[in-house]
Design an enzyme around this catalytic site. Structure first.
Site, PDB file in Angstrom:
ATOM      1  N   ASP A 159       1.077  -1.127  -0.214  1.00  0.00           N
ATOM      2  CA  ASP A 159       0.302   0.171  -0.141  1.00  0.00           C
ATOM      3  C   ASP A 159       1.109   1.813   0.228  1.00  0.00           C
ATOM      4  O   ASP A 159       1.479   1.773   1.393  1.00  0.00           O
ATOM      5  CB  ASP A 159      -1.304   0.135   1.805  1.00  0.00           C
ATOM      6  CG  ASP A 159      -2.012   1.279   1.121  1.00  0.00           C
ATOM      7  OD1 ASP A 159      -1.922   1.577   0.366  1.00  0.00           O
ATOM      8  OD2 ASP A 159      -1.897   1.822   2.321  1.00  0.00           O
ATOM      9  N   GLU A 197      -1.687  -1.338  -4.709  1.00  0.00           N
ATOM     10  CA  GLU A 197      -2.408  -0.503  -5.215  1.00  0.00           C
ATOM     11  C   GLU A 197      -2.352   0.406  -5.807  1.00  0.00           C
ATOM     12  O   GLU A 197      -1.439   1.036  -6.080  1.00  0.00           O
ATOM     13  CB  GLU A 197      -3.404   0.162  -3.628  1.00  0.00           C
ATOM     14  CG  GLU A 197      -4.423   0.735  -4.141  1.00  0.00           C
ATOM     15  CD  GLU A 197      -5.085   1.354  -2.967  1.00  0.00           C
ATOM     16  OE1 GLU A 197      -5.515   0.228  -1.913  1.00  0.00           O
ATOM     17  OE2 GLU A 197      -4.760   2.614  -2.435  1.00  0.00           O
ATOM     18  N   ASP A 223      -2.348   0.613   7.551  1.00  0.00           N
ATOM     19  CA  ASP A 223      -1.348   0.570   6.322  1.00  0.00           C
ATOM     20  C   ASP A 223      -0.582  -0.528   6.021  1.00  0.00           C
ATOM     21  O   ASP A 223      -0.928  -0.725   4.298  1.00  0.00           O
ATOM     22  CB  ASP A 223      -0.095   1.939   6.133  1.00  0.00           C
ATOM     23  CG  ASP A 223      -0.625   2.919   6.130  1.00  0.00           C
ATOM     24  OD1 ASP A 223      -0.815   3.202   5.391  1.00  0.00           O
ATOM     25  OD2 ASP A 223      -0.415   4.246   6.728  1.00  0.00           O
TER      26      ASP A 223
END
EC number: 3.1.21.10
Length: 173
Positions: free
Chosen positions: A8, A67, A139
């Site tokens: 991420d 992502e 996160d």
């Protein structure tokens, strides 16, 4: 054994999550954040690159999920996020780990069942899926969710390929 590293990306905190995936079984291997602090931006990118490189060397993943950038209200933030993603992607590709990209909506859909899920819902489902004793930091939970999403995507592709070969065999008869 299919080890998946999920990332991420962020310009201050880059979450990571590592799982092993076999069939419908998930095993948690590790998670956390690459914290780059208040350094100048080029130094932060270097730290992300080095951190991801160390993770790839430590866990030897077969695949890498990350992502995609979403366009927020602030174009400068989106550009910095894109550069952080780039540093992480280059670290993986330098070690020949295949990279797969997923939108936030795809990740939420795969983990929670709805693309509009809230962060807390993602954290809770990651905790349940991986049978973790506590709720992972946000996160890290997002990175684990990306790894889970990739595992589900691989499973679906395998399933589709199997069904396609059955259809071809039926046609050949």
């Amino acid at each position: 054994m299919a080890v998946i590293l999920g990332i991420d990306p962020g310009s201050r905190f880059t979450g990571y999550g590592v799982i092993d995936h076999q069939g419908s079984k998930f095993t948690y291997l590790g998670s956390g954040c690459i914290k780059v602090g208040e350094h100048d931006f080029p130094t932060r990118l270097k730290m992300i690159f080095q951190g991801v490189t160390q993770l790839v060397e430590q866990f030897n993943p077969q695949s890498f999920g990350i992502e995609q950038v979403f366009m927020a209200h602030n174009p400068d933030s989106a550009l910095k996020l894109g550069q952080a993603r780039g540093a992480a992607i280059v670290a993986a590709t330098m070690q020949d780990v295949p990279v797969y990209e997923y939108s936030a909506r795809q990740v939420k859909q795969a983990v929670v069942g709805t693309g509009g899920a809230k962060k807390e819902q993602v954290q809770e489902m990651v905790k349940r899926i991986l049978k973790l004793p506590g709720t992972p930091q946000a996160d890290a939970a997002d990175a684990l969710a990306i790894a889970i999403c990739h595992a589900h995507s691989e499973q679906n592709l395998i399933r589709l390929a199997g069904n396609a070969s059955k259809t071809v065999r039926r046609r050949l008869r």
